[in-house]
Design a protein around this motif. Structure first.
Motif, PDB file in Angstrom:
ATOM      1  N   TYR A  84       0.777  -0.977   0.087  1.00  0.00           N
ATOM      2  CA  TYR A  84      -0.065   0.027  -0.034  1.00  0.00           C
ATOM      3  C   TYR A  84       0.880   1.252   0.029  1.00  0.00           C
ATOM      4  CZ  TYR A  84      -3.189   3.642   1.897  1.00  0.00           C
ATOM      5  OH  TYR A  84      -3.901   4.755   2.030  1.00  0.00           O
ATOM      6  N   VAL A  85       1.084   1.799  -1.106  1.00  0.00           N
ATOM      7  CA  VAL A  85       1.619   3.478  -1.269  1.00  0.00           C
ATOM      8  C   VAL A  85       0.542   4.218  -0.847  1.00  0.00           C
ATOM      9  CG1 VAL A  85       3.049   4.673  -2.597  1.00  0.00           C
ATOM     10  CG2 VAL A  85       3.066   2.197  -3.174  1.00  0.00           C
ATOM     11  N   CYS A  86       0.906   5.042   0.153  1.00  0.00           N
ATOM     12  CA  CYS A  86       0.026   6.025   0.834  1.00  0.00           C
ATOM     13  C   CYS A  86       0.511   7.785   0.621  1.00  0.00           C
ATOM     14  CB  CYS A  86      -0.422   5.604   2.168  1.00  0.00           C
ATOM     15  SG  CYS A  86       0.681   5.587   3.373  1.00  0.00           S
ATOM     16  N   PHE A  87      -0.580   8.227   0.742  1.00  0.00           N
ATOM     17  CA  PHE A  87      -0.333   9.941   0.990  1.00  0.00           C
ATOM     18  C   PHE A  87       0.865  10.114   1.880  1.00  0.00           C
ATOM     19  CE2 PHE A  87      -3.007  14.134   1.401  1.00  0.00           C
ATOM     20  CZ  PHE A  87      -1.909  14.618   0.515  1.00  0.00           C
ATOM     21  N   SER A  88       1.376  11.348   1.491  1.00  0.00           N
ATOM     22  CA  SER A  88       2.599  11.871   2.361  1.00  0.00           C
ATOM     23  C   SER A  88       2.094  11.959   3.947  1.00  0.00           C
ATOM     24  CB  SER A  88       3.147  13.129   2.117  1.00  0.00           C
ATOM     25  OG  SER A  88       4.112  13.728   2.899  1.00  0.00           O
ATOM     26  N   SER A  89       2.935  11.401   4.736  1.00  0.00           N
ATOM     27  CA  SER A  89       2.653  11.389   6.310  1.00  0.00           C
ATOM     28  C   SER A  89       2.766  13.015   6.634  1.00  0.00           C
ATOM     29  CB  SER A  89       3.649  10.609   7.244  1.00  0.00           C
ATOM     30  OG  SER A  89       4.873  11.042   6.908  1.00  0.00           O
ATOM     31  N   GLY A  90       3.516  13.835   5.788  1.00  0.00           N
ATOM     32  CA  GLY A  90       3.923  15.169   6.390  1.00  0.00           C
ATOM     33  C   GLY A  90       2.491  16.076   6.009  1.00  0.00           C
ATOM     34  N   LEU A  91       1.378  15.517   5.269  1.00  0.00           N
ATOM     35  CA  LEU A  91       0.445  16.288   4.680  1.00  0.00           C
ATOM     36  C   LEU A  91      -0.970  15.678   5.118  1.00  0.00           C
ATOM     37  CD1 LEU A  91       1.445  17.077   1.211  1.00  0.00           C
ATOM     38  CD2 LEU A  91       1.468  18.564   3.026  1.00  0.00           C
ATOM     39  N   THR A 199       6.392  17.558   3.419  1.00  0.00           N
ATOM     40  CA  THR A 199       5.647  18.595   3.892  1.00  0.00           C
ATOM     41  C   THR A 199       5.388  19.592   2.805  1.00  0.00           C
ATOM     42  OG1 THR A 199       7.562  19.726   4.784  1.00  0.00           O
ATOM     43  CG2 THR A 199       6.008  18.325   6.456  1.00  0.00           C
ATOM     44  N   LEU A 200       4.581  20.750   2.900  1.00  0.00           N
ATOM     45  CA  LEU A 200       4.512  21.857   1.855  1.00  0.00           C
ATOM     46  C   LEU A 200       5.403  22.808   2.231  1.00  0.00           C
ATOM     47  CD1 LEU A 200       2.919  22.249  -0.498  1.00  0.00           C
ATOM     48  CD2 LEU A 200       1.343  23.796   1.026  1.00  0.00           C
ATOM     49  N   ARG A 201       6.032  23.236   1.221  1.00  0.00           N
ATOM     50  CA  ARG A 201       7.285  24.423   1.322  1.00  0.00           C
ATOM     51  C   ARG A 201       6.977  25.222   0.157  1.00  0.00           C
ATOM     52  NH1 ARG A 201      13.578  22.540   0.921  1.00  0.00           N
ATOM     53  NH2 ARG A 201      12.733  22.134  -0.902  1.00  0.00           N
ATOM     54  N   PRO A 202       7.116  26.703   0.482  1.00  0.00           N
ATOM     55  CA  PRO A 202       7.054  27.788  -0.493  1.00  0.00           C
ATOM     56  C   PRO A 202       8.825  27.864  -1.038  1.00  0.00           C
ATOM     57  CG  PRO A 202       7.027  28.784   1.567  1.00  0.00           C
ATOM     58  CD  PRO A 202       6.749  27.228   1.828  1.00  0.00           C
ATOM     59  N   VAL A 203       8.658  28.168  -2.443  1.00  0.00           N
ATOM     60  CA  VAL A 203      10.032  28.114  -2.791  1.00  0.00           C
ATOM     61  C   VAL A 203      10.325  29.595  -3.299  1.00  0.00           C
ATOM     62  CG1 VAL A 203      11.554  27.384  -4.652  1.00  0.00           C
ATOM     63  CG2 VAL A 203      10.033  25.942  -3.593  1.00  0.00           C
ATOM     64  N   GLU A 204       9.365  30.061  -4.294  1.00  0.00           N
ATOM     65  CA  GLU A 204       9.624  31.452  -4.721  1.00  0.00           C
ATOM     66  C   GLU A 204       8.356  32.054  -5.080  1.00  0.00           C
ATOM     67  OE1 GLU A 204      11.881  31.476  -8.493  1.00  0.00           O
ATOM     68  OE2 GLU A 204      13.683  30.043  -7.535  1.00  0.00           O
ATOM     69  N   LYS A 205       8.349  33.490  -5.337  1.00  0.00           N
ATOM     70  CA  LYS A 205       7.154  34.059  -5.941  1.00  0.00           C
ATOM     71  C   LYS A 205       7.468  34.682  -7.120  1.00  0.00           C
ATOM     72  CE  LYS A 205       5.689  35.246  -1.158  1.00  0.00           C
ATOM     73  NZ  LYS A 205       5.387  36.273  -0.079  1.00  0.00           N
ATOM     74  N   VAL A 206       6.436  34.630  -7.968  1.00  0.00           N
ATOM     75  CA  VAL A 206       6.951  35.135  -9.336  1.00  0.00           C
ATOM     76  C   VAL A 206       5.536  35.859  -9.930  1.00  0.00           C
ATOM     77  CG1 VAL A 206       7.586  34.492 -11.842  1.00  0.00           C
ATOM     78  CG2 VAL A 206       8.283  32.971  -9.692  1.00  0.00           C
ATOM     79  N   ARG A 207       5.625  36.826 -10.565  1.00  0.00           N
ATOM     80  CA  ARG A 207       4.761  37.910 -10.820  1.00  0.00           C
ATOM     81  C   ARG A 207       4.189  37.432 -12.418  1.00  0.00           C
ATOM     82  NH1 ARG A 207       4.713  44.229 -10.146  1.00  0.00           N
ATOM     83  NH2 ARG A 207       2.468  44.834 -10.462  1.00  0.00           N
ATOM     84  N   GLY A 208       2.908  36.823 -12.536  1.00  0.00           N
ATOM     85  CA  GLY A 208       2.342  36.745 -13.839  1.00  0.00           C
ATOM     86  C   GLY A 208       2.677  35.295 -14.089  1.00  0.00           C
ATOM     87  N   ARG A 209       1.665  34.628 -14.838  1.00  0.00           N
ATOM     88  CA  ARG A 209       1.286  33.084 -15.431  1.00  0.00           C
ATOM     89  C   ARG A 209       2.539  32.747 -16.088  1.00  0.00           C
ATOM     90  NH1 ARG A 209      -1.669  28.905 -13.009  1.00  0.00           N
ATOM     91  NH2 ARG A 209      -2.705  27.957 -14.489  1.00  0.00           N
ATOM     92  N   ASN A 210       2.795  33.518 -17.285  1.00  0.00           N
ATOM     93  CA  ASN A 210       3.857  33.098 -18.049  1.00  0.00           C
ATOM     94  C   ASN A 210       5.219  33.017 -17.489  1.00  0.00           C
ATOM     95  OD1 ASN A 210       1.809  32.798 -20.324  1.00  0.00           O
ATOM     96  ND2 ASN A 210       2.533  34.833 -20.987  1.00  0.00           N
ATOM     97  N   ARG A 211       5.612  33.985 -16.449  1.00  0.00           N
ATOM     98  CA  ARG A 211       6.799  33.947 -16.040  1.00  0.00           C
ATOM     99  C   ARG A 211       7.138  32.633 -15.039  1.00  0.00           C
ATOM    100  NH1 ARG A 211       7.763  40.495 -14.159  1.00  0.00           N
ATOM    101  NH2 ARG A 211       8.052  41.097 -16.480  1.00  0.00           N
TER     102      ARG A 211
END
Length: 291
Positions: A84-91, A199-211
């Motif tokens: 059984y491969v299951c969803f992350s224990s960090g989430l 777990t979930l981690r923010p990496v960067e913030k970018v302005r605009g969808r294409n970028r």
């Protein structure tokens, strides 16, 4: 007898893969107000995204022990060797609950041959682990060989994703109200990932969808440049944005020459938190030596 692979609905694999490899799925619970749904069974993700765009709020709940007990009893009675491969224990508490239930069931069924693997992953990143395990099982690989490969994938799978609207991350407690408002006004698109602890981690913030899409492709190079991206199975999924997913696929094809993709909509269990417009890409940052 071939090893049996089971998983839960947070793996977000396409139906044709689940059916083609006989992968059993245990659904995660999704709630809207007082009504309870089973992810992928009684709630379609398209309905969820439509409701979320209209201001409805969905929440998720753990798979109840009774659901695990039913599935694990089936496994014990069949005598199948199962992973059984299951969803992350960090989430989620899915992994811990599954292990507790498995251990309790072994008292009643000592012959229960079930290994529970914490994917430390989510959505199709998690799905790629399930898919690889199912491919190996179909090829007649032993449980030990499959578990060894899964251990490698857990340590080397990359998740790079962006959300279209910070409001949904605010509802899930991932950003503040001020960040969500300012981000919306400035068209800020965050890039997030899931590190090795799951777990979930923010990496960067970018302005605009294409970028943000361009930056996601660059991060693939930074993290997977020595992993033979061209010959990997690349995972892509989306929150009801197939056009964005196909654009991301075309960019990856052009940049790295990749030809093998698993593309699917994000299911209700993950989508309830990420919201419509989410785009994700999944790949390995190192090539498995056994490949």
């Amino acid at each position: 007898m071939a090893v049996k692979i089971i998983s839960d609905s947070a793996c977000d694999l396409p139906k044709e893969i689940l059916d083609g490899y006989d992968i059993d799925i245990i659904p995660i619970i999704v709630n809207k107000q007082e009504k309870e749904y089973l992810d992928g069974e009684t709630l379609d993700p398209m309905k969820l995204y439509e409701d979320m765009r209209n201001g409805e709020v969905y929440k998720t709940a753990q798979i109840p022990p009774t659901m695990f007990e039913k599935k694990f009893e089936e496994i014990a009675k069949s005598g199948e060797s199962t992973i059984y491969v299951c969803f992350s224990s960090g989430l989620s508490g899915t992994y811990q609950s599954a292990v507790i239930t498995r251990n309790a069931m072994k008292e009643k069924y000592p012959n229960l041959d079930l290994d529970v693997v914490d994917s430390k992953s989510a959505s199709v990143g998690f799905g790629l682990l399930v898919y690889k395990a199912a491919q190996m099982a179909k090829d007649g690989k032993s449980k030990e060989e499959i578990l060894k490969t899964l251990d490698f994938y857990v340590k080397h799978i990359e998740h790079i994703f962006t959300v279209d609207n910070l409001e949904y991350l605010f509802r899930g407690g991932r950003v503040s109200r001020a960040q969500a408002v300012v981000g919306g006004l400035l068209n800020i698109k965050p890039i997030l990932d899931i590190p090795e602890d799951g777990t979930l981690r923010p990496v960067e913030k970018v302005r605009g969808r294409n970028r943000v899409l361009k930056r996601m492709i660059e991060i693939m190079e930074e993290r997977g440049g020595h992993a033979d991206l061209k010959n990997q199975t690349i995972g892509i999924n989306h929150g009801d944005d197939i056009e964005g997913a196909m654009k991301l696929k075309e960019m990856i094809e052009k940049q790295y020459g990749c030809t093998d993709f698993v593309i699917n909509i994000i299911g209700s269990a993950i989508g309830a938190h990420s919201g419509p417009g989410t785009l994700s890409v999944f790949f390995l940052n190192e090539k498995p030596s056994q490949d």
